[in-house]
Design an enzyme around this catalytic site. Sequence first.
Site, PDB file in Angstrom:
ATOM      1  N   GLU A   1     -28.502  74.731  48.206  1.00 29.21           N
ATOM      2  CA  GLU A   1     -28.387  73.354  47.729  1.00 29.21           C
ATOM      3  C   GLU A   1     -29.712  72.831  47.199  1.00 29.21           C
ATOM      4  OE1 GLU A   1     -27.002  70.984  51.017  1.00 29.21           O
ATOM      5  OE2 GLU A   1     -25.569  72.551  51.565  1.00 29.21           O
TER       6      GLU A   1
ATOM      7  N   CYS B   1     -29.576  68.243  54.227  1.00 28.92           N
ATOM      8  CA  CYS B   1     -29.658  69.655  53.899  1.00 28.92           C
ATOM      9  C   CYS B   1     -28.694  70.517  54.700  1.00 28.92           C
ATOM     10  CB  CYS B   1     -31.094  70.156  54.019  1.00 28.92           C
ATOM     11  SG  CYS B   1     -31.767  70.096  55.659  1.00 28.92           S
TER      12      CYS B   1
HETATM   13  N1  SAH Z   1     -37.826  73.884  57.443  1.00 28.68           N
HETATM   14  C1  SAH Z   1     -38.556  72.807  56.877  1.00 28.68           C
HETATM   15  C2  SAH Z   1     -37.882  72.135  55.697  1.00 28.68           C
HETATM   16  C3  SAH Z   1     -36.400  71.930  55.722  1.00 28.68           C
HETATM   17  S1  SAH Z   1     -35.706  70.650  56.674  1.00 28.68           S
HETATM   18  C4  SAH Z   1     -38.887  71.777  57.941  1.00 28.68           C
HETATM   19  O1  SAH Z   1     -38.479  71.958  59.080  1.00 28.68           O
HETATM   20  O2  SAH Z   1     -39.621  70.845  57.662  1.00 28.68           O
HETATM   21  C5  SAH Z   1     -36.198  69.139  55.920  1.00 28.68           C
HETATM   22  C6  SAH Z   1     -36.347  67.995  56.896  1.00 28.68           C
HETATM   23  O3  SAH Z   1     -35.059  67.500  57.330  1.00 28.68           O
HETATM   24  C7  SAH Z   1     -37.093  68.369  58.164  1.00 28.68           C
HETATM   25  O4  SAH Z   1     -37.951  67.330  58.532  1.00 28.68           O
HETATM   26  C8  SAH Z   1     -35.959  68.529  59.148  1.00 28.68           C
HETATM   27  O5  SAH Z   1     -36.402  68.466  60.466  1.00 28.68           O
HETATM   28  C9  SAH Z   1     -35.041  67.394  58.735  1.00 28.68           C
HETATM   29  N2  SAH Z   1     -33.654  67.510  59.200  1.00 28.68           N
HETATM   30  C10 SAH Z   1     -32.929  68.614  59.385  1.00 28.68           C
HETATM   31  N3  SAH Z   1     -31.701  68.315  59.826  1.00 28.68           N
HETATM   32  C11 SAH Z   1     -31.635  66.979  59.906  1.00 28.68           C
HETATM   33  C12 SAH Z   1     -30.623  66.055  60.298  1.00 28.68           C
HETATM   34  N4  SAH Z   1     -29.430  66.482  60.704  1.00 28.68           N
HETATM   35  N5  SAH Z   1     -30.906  64.747  60.256  1.00 28.68           N
HETATM   36  C13 SAH Z   1     -32.120  64.314  59.833  1.00 28.68           C
HETATM   37  N6  SAH Z   1     -33.114  65.124  59.462  1.00 28.68           N
HETATM   38  C14 SAH Z   1     -32.887  66.449  59.498  1.00 28.68           C
END
Ligand code: SAH
Length: 371
Positions: free
Chosen positions: A103, A350
């Site tokens: 995505e 995501c």
């Molecule tokens: N792996 C990397 C980038 C991808 S996730 C990281 O951990 O930063 C992108 C962001 O979205 C990260 O801050 C992650 O913790 C957050 N994230 C993932 N799932 C989420 C959710 N269900 N609700 C809110 N934020 C979320």
Amino acid sequence: MKEMTLPPPPRVDGKTDALSLLPEELAELLMSLGQPKYRAKQIFPLLSRGLPFSEMSNLPKDLRRTLEKSCADTLPRVEKKLVSAIDGTVKYLFRLHDGACIESVLMRYEHGNSLCISSQVGCRMGCRFCASTIGGKVRDLYPSELLGQVIAARLDCGERVSNIVMMGIGEPLDNFDNVVRFLHLVNHEDGVCIGYRHISLSTCGLVPRIYDLAGLDLPITLSISLHAPTDEQRSSIMPINRRYPLAELFAACRDYYATTGRRISFEYTLISGKNDSVSDAAALADCLTRAFRGTGAPLHVNLIRVNEVDGSGFSRGDRESVNAFAEALGKRGIVATVRRRLGADVNAACGQLRRATAAEQTGKTESEGKA
Ligand code: SAH
């Protein structure tokens, strides 16, 4: 910025991945085919615009055919596209050459279009609130597929992409070499040409790779997914914290700031009853202040309420809770922004669209869409 040689890009199904090559490498490929070097200067900008070799009319026909046969076609194809009726956010589901899906999300701001890209098919980091990690990691994305998301989104929307955030599916620092190559590719002035200062990379905290990234001295913004003020709380939602606890993570951040001079952002996802109380905010302010005292590093916390993922058991608090959290940070001198929720009607968090599509294809029903 340092001059450096990058490790060669991986081959794709035994073929050269031309879209992963920098102009000087493309020149070598062309010379190996008995072609003059200047062809690379013709081809690189066209590849960066998503043109297939077959349509490069300024090349001799037999060269087009040779390149078509010997190079992989790794440009992602738009499989599904959802446009938010609320704010114009576009969610792309891209199909890759091997059938895998990822995505990207195009967000429209006053200062330009920002594209959130994926770095892996799936993820192996295991954060308990995240949809992307549920099926584990399938594979890393090639540099061309990282770049290809930008090219394909640009082609589709017909507008310039001015900012990139690496915050989609996957952990960018777990795909380090390909991500670094992508950064060089996307920044190249003859190609997509996006300045490093317009790129941010988000990580859950792969400490050794943060040092490696700092060593490259690329002026990109580093975003740390923090999500908790103590090791105990963080380890309970992010397994990576057991390997690299907060003290080590903050030391790596200090090094990143000392080397690059770039401000560091901290992402903080508020989970109701888990990390979102005013005392959690106070603990967060204390731990950041202590960790960065005397460094002069400007700190910034981005707050977002968790997007509920089925089965995670984590729920989203109300708006007041996030405002109170931000206020408590502000009182202690920590600048915090409450993230606007873009694309709420297009499953923009995501990993959720990819999961929903995979479920559709296997005939399972899922009640997602709460992004
Ligand atoms: N792996 C990397 C980038 C991808 S996730 C990281 O951990 O930063 C992108 C962001 O979205 C990260 O801050 C992650 O913790 C957050 N994230 C993932 N799932 C989420 C959710 N269900 N609700 C809110 N934020 C979320």
